[in-house]
Design a protein around this motif. Sequence first.
Motif, PDB file in Angstrom:
ATOM      1  N   ALA A   1       0.401  10.166   1.673  1.00  0.00           N
ATOM      2  CA  ALA A   1       0.033   9.595  -0.140  1.00  0.00           C
ATOM      3  C   ALA A   1       0.417   8.034   0.819  1.00  0.00           C
ATOM      4  O   ALA A   1       1.105   7.106   0.130  1.00  0.00           O
ATOM      5  N   SER A   2       0.500   7.509   1.549  1.00  0.00           N
ATOM      6  CA  SER A   2       0.774   6.089   2.106  1.00  0.00           C
ATOM      7  C   SER A   2      -0.017   5.690   3.505  1.00  0.00           C
ATOM      8  O   SER A   2       0.050   5.845   4.713  1.00  0.00           O
TER       9      SER A   2
ATOM     10  N   TRP B   1       0.409  14.272   5.257  1.00  0.00           N
ATOM     11  CA  TRP B   1      -0.423  13.613   4.024  1.00  0.00           C
ATOM     12  C   TRP B   1       1.209  12.963   3.625  1.00  0.00           C
ATOM     13  O   TRP B   1       1.299  13.804   3.265  1.00  0.00           O
TER      14      TRP B   1
ATOM     15  N   ARG C   1     -10.070   1.280  -1.668  1.00  0.00           N
ATOM     16  CA  ARG C   1     -10.930   0.198  -1.266  1.00  0.00           C
ATOM     17  C   ARG C   1     -11.466  -0.374  -0.330  1.00  0.00           C
ATOM     18  O   ARG C   1     -10.822  -0.934   0.409  1.00  0.00           O
TER      19      ARG C   1
ATOM     20  N   LYS D   1     -12.127   6.456  -3.812  1.00  0.00           N
ATOM     21  CA  LYS D   1     -10.162   6.304  -3.799  1.00  0.00           C
ATOM     22  C   LYS D   1      -9.900   4.990  -3.349  1.00  0.00           C
ATOM     23  O   LYS D   1      -9.211   3.823  -4.156  1.00  0.00           O
TER      24      LYS D   1
ATOM     25  N   PHE E   1      -8.077  10.993   9.605  1.00  0.00           N
ATOM     26  CA  PHE E   1      -7.396  10.524   8.536  1.00  0.00           C
ATOM     27  C   PHE E   1      -9.031  10.827   7.595  1.00  0.00           C
ATOM     28  O   PHE E   1      -9.947   9.807   7.565  1.00  0.00           O
TER      29      PHE E   1
ATOM     30  N   GLU F   1      -8.734  -2.473   2.459  1.00  0.00           N
ATOM     31  CA  GLU F   1      -7.735  -1.269   2.789  1.00  0.00           C
ATOM     32  C   GLU F   1      -9.356  -0.300   3.857  1.00  0.00           C
ATOM     33  O   GLU F   1      -8.179  -0.831   4.824  1.00  0.00           O
TER      34      GLU F   1
ATOM     35  N   ASP G   1       0.797  -1.448  -0.099  1.00  0.00           N
ATOM     36  CA  ASP G   1      -0.150   0.003   0.114  1.00  0.00           C
ATOM     37  C   ASP G   1       0.879   1.400   0.056  1.00  0.00           C
ATOM     38  O   ASP G   1       1.592   1.422   0.794  1.00  0.00           O
TER      39      ASP G   1
HETATM   40  P1  P6P Z   1      -3.595  10.292  -3.342  1.00  0.00           P
HETATM   41  C1  P6P Z   1      -2.201   4.832  -2.204  1.00  0.00           C
HETATM   42  O1  P6P Z   1      -2.164   4.378  -3.291  1.00  0.00           O
HETATM   43  C2  P6P Z   1      -3.615   4.959  -1.771  1.00  0.00           C
HETATM   44  O2  P6P Z   1      -4.355   3.936  -1.832  1.00  0.00           O
HETATM   45  C3  P6P Z   1      -3.326   5.001   0.190  1.00  0.00           C
HETATM   46  O3  P6P Z   1      -2.200   4.534   0.670  1.00  0.00           O
HETATM   47  C4  P6P Z   1      -2.588   6.620   0.285  1.00  0.00           C
HETATM   48  O4  P6P Z   1      -4.165   7.235   1.467  1.00  0.00           O
HETATM   49  C5  P6P Z   1      -3.750   6.874  -0.583  1.00  0.00           C
HETATM   50  O5  P6P Z   1      -3.674   6.305  -1.937  1.00  0.00           O
HETATM   51  C6  P6P Z   1      -2.828   7.536  -1.654  1.00  0.00           C
HETATM   52  O6  P6P Z   1      -3.441   8.725  -2.760  1.00  0.00           O
HETATM   53  O7  P6P Z   1      -4.185  10.496  -4.204  1.00  0.00           O
HETATM   54  O8  P6P Z   1      -3.309  11.630  -2.328  1.00  0.00           O
HETATM   55  O9  P6P Z   1      -2.204   9.869  -4.364  1.00  0.00           O
END
Ligand code: P6P
Length: 334
Positions: A246-247, A244, A277, A275, A262, A281, A116
């Motif tokens: 992005a993980s 943020w 799943r 976005k 979050f 997730e 992820d």
């Molecule tokens: P964005 C990573 O691809 C993910 O599925 C999650 O881990 C994360 O919170 C989100 O997408 C990040 O999305 O749009 O900020 O790149």
Amino acid sequence: MARTTLTRFLIEQQRHANVLPGELRLLIETVARACKTISHAVSKGALGEVLGSLDSENVQGEVQKKLDVIANEMLLDANEWGGHLAAMASEEMETIHRIPNRYPKGEYLLLFDPIDGSSNIDVDLSVGTIFSVLRAPEACAGREVTEDDFLQSGRAQVAAGYAIYGPQTLLVLSVGTGVFEFTLDREVGSWVMTDADMKMPQGKCEFAINMSNRRQWSPGVTRYIDERVAGGAGPCGQDYNMRWTASMVADVHRILKRGGIFMYPCDHRTPGKAKLRLMYEANPMSFLIEQAGGAATDGFGAIMDVTPTGLHQRVGVVLGDRAEVETVTAYGQE
Ligand code: P6P
């Protein structure tokens, strides 16, 4: 005092809490062992030729990172022969992976996002593995497992957790008796308990959201974030911080350890467009967050009450601090 390892913890859960059937204990140990292997691969970086993207796309339409596929194979190889599972499902596979006939079958279903946050791989930021365990319906005993057998609500999860591959490699796990954290002792190769019965701090002023998606937000989410950005000069009367990564694994782990909220809300402009799943997730993370005293909704109702309609179904996510989640949900109802 002797350190509590994952194995000892699971045996004690099986013996004392009587919540952990032997097969489930062995399944969790197998997943944890696979996460050790994934951690080793992640830590090699460019030296292990695991960085970069493939020419392929996954079922999500996302470019696959090499490590997405490597980690997926590691989890399949580790789990398909042990006799604990009826089938597996993964973010990286379009449909379910049945246990080959040459192996014994078990009573559990394992779902996972093998890596992820994989977009962070090439820039050395934390990524993780998320997993969720369901019971296979009894009807599966007499027939092949189908995708529909996986479509159970998050309330049906018997275990969930994640590994986070960061400065430390951690395994955070719940079997329904609280949330427990284990740190990988690389010298010995064992998972050592480093936090027990974790309860996420409440009342902390930190939010995690991708601000570049502002155009997608509902009026309620926009109001919620604007109030927090206004900080002490606005109706909240105090300043907030923002993170943020992005993980999802890294953001959720921070919230478990130091509180906050979050958010990855669905796209208000297109009903059902989201976005994250649900099955591998949002549901496992919601299980952990609720076990740690937090709340997890899709912006309207509890995520774990959502009845799944598809293996790769996406859902809005608002999770963490109970009061903050309730505020977002209340604003959404106005
Ligand atoms: P964005 C990573 O691809 C993910 O599925 C999650 O881990 C994360 O919170 C989100 O997408 C990040 O999305 O749009 O900020 O790149």
